[in-house]
Design an enzyme around this catalytic site. Sequence first.
Site, mmCIF file in Angstrom:
data_model
loop_
_atom_site.group_PDB
_atom_site.id
_atom_site.type_symbol
_atom_site.label_atom_id
_atom_site.label_comp_id
_atom_site.label_asym_id
_atom_site.label_seq_id
_atom_site.Cartn_x
_atom_site.Cartn_y
_atom_site.Cartn_z
ATOM 1 N N GLY A 95 0.966 -1.248 0.007
ATOM 2 C CA GLY A 95 -0.133 -0.095 0.104
ATOM 3 C C GLY A 95 0.733 1.504 -0.007
ATOM 4 O O GLY A 95 0.293 2.427 -0.590
ATOM 5 N N GLU B 147 4.108 3.889 6.431
ATOM 6 C CA GLU B 147 2.840 3.192 6.175
ATOM 7 C C GLU B 147 1.928 4.148 5.223
ATOM 8 O O GLU B 147 1.935 5.005 5.571
ATOM 9 C CB GLU B 147 2.332 2.883 7.485
ATOM 10 N N ASP B 148 1.159 3.480 4.852
ATOM 11 C CA ASP B 148 0.050 3.994 3.989
ATOM 12 C C ASP B 148 -1.198 4.716 4.633
ATOM 13 O O ASP B 148 -1.505 5.585 4.776
ATOM 14 C CB ASP B 148 -0.634 3.309 2.775
ATOM 15 N N ASP C 5 -4.440 1.507 10.727
ATOM 16 C CA ASP C 5 -5.701 1.188 10.950
ATOM 17 C C ASP C 5 -6.071 0.845 12.678
ATOM 18 O O ASP C 5 -6.300 1.901 13.226
ATOM 19 C CB ASP C 5 -6.222 -0.151 10.404
ATOM 20 N N LYS D 273 -6.342 5.959 11.403
ATOM 21 C CA LYS D 273 -7.783 5.709 11.881
ATOM 22 C C LYS D 273 -7.918 6.162 13.341
ATOM 23 O O LYS D 273 -7.015 5.971 14.023
ATOM 24 C CB LYS D 273 -8.282 4.690 11.434
ATOM 25 N N PHE E 169 -13.838 3.178 5.304
ATOM 26 C CA PHE E 169 -12.898 2.380 4.416
ATOM 27 C C PHE E 169 -12.470 3.509 3.067
ATOM 28 O O PHE E 169 -13.436 3.797 2.536
ATOM 29 C CB PHE E 169 -13.696 1.276 3.945
ATOM 30 N N VAL E 170 -11.118 3.317 2.821
ATOM 31 C CA VAL E 170 -10.830 4.193 1.842
ATOM 32 C C VAL E 170 -9.851 3.404 0.995
ATOM 33 O O VAL E 170 -9.189 2.459 1.293
ATOM 34 C CB VAL E 170 -9.980 5.177 2.437
ATOM 35 N N ASP F 263 -6.208 -0.410 -1.635
ATOM 36 C CA ASP F 263 -6.938 -1.068 -2.285
ATOM 37 C C ASP F 263 -8.140 -1.821 -1.420
ATOM 38 O O ASP F 263 -8.181 -1.739 -0.445
ATOM 39 C CB ASP F 263 -6.036 -1.980 -2.804
#
Length: 176
Positions: free
Chosen positions: A45, A99-100, A103, A131, A152-153, A159
Amino acid sequence: MKIKELEFKKAITSTKILERVSVLAQQVSADYKGRAPIFLPVLNGSFMFASDLMKEISIPCRVSFVKISSYAGTASTGQLKSLIGHDESLFNQDIIVLEDIVDSGLTLQKIMDDLKGLGAKSVEAITLLRKKDARDKNIEVKYVGFELESEFVVGYGLDYDGLGRNHKDIYKAVTA
């Protein structure tokens, strides 16, 4: 935009992303002046974020992409087998994990703990998105691009079942 059965709407434009990435790069470059950190982008990601960030970093540095080998359920349990991809000693090095999205933060925390266990001089994290769940758990991320709630993105490397990474903007799922 639709991916599989989900509808998405634009949440963060590519212009805003690139502006924020530039600010993050300036912060990192200032904080690490006189040092030469190793950036460890976590694939898959983070590839777009890493590419754009590295173009803006103004200090000497190295980049070594890593992938996580994990058990099923990593996102919820944080169980990690190993980091694969780095082939140089990280002992006494300044490490910045890229990191992308953070979460729950459990996997990132495990990566950072493992790197500290390898004798890294310092270990920090930079993420494009963080998040609410990770904020609530006080997962330590020094550099954060954008804060999200629990949406959720996709897009800009993120993805949905392997689809949507190629979009230059970030889209959030539309909830019914």
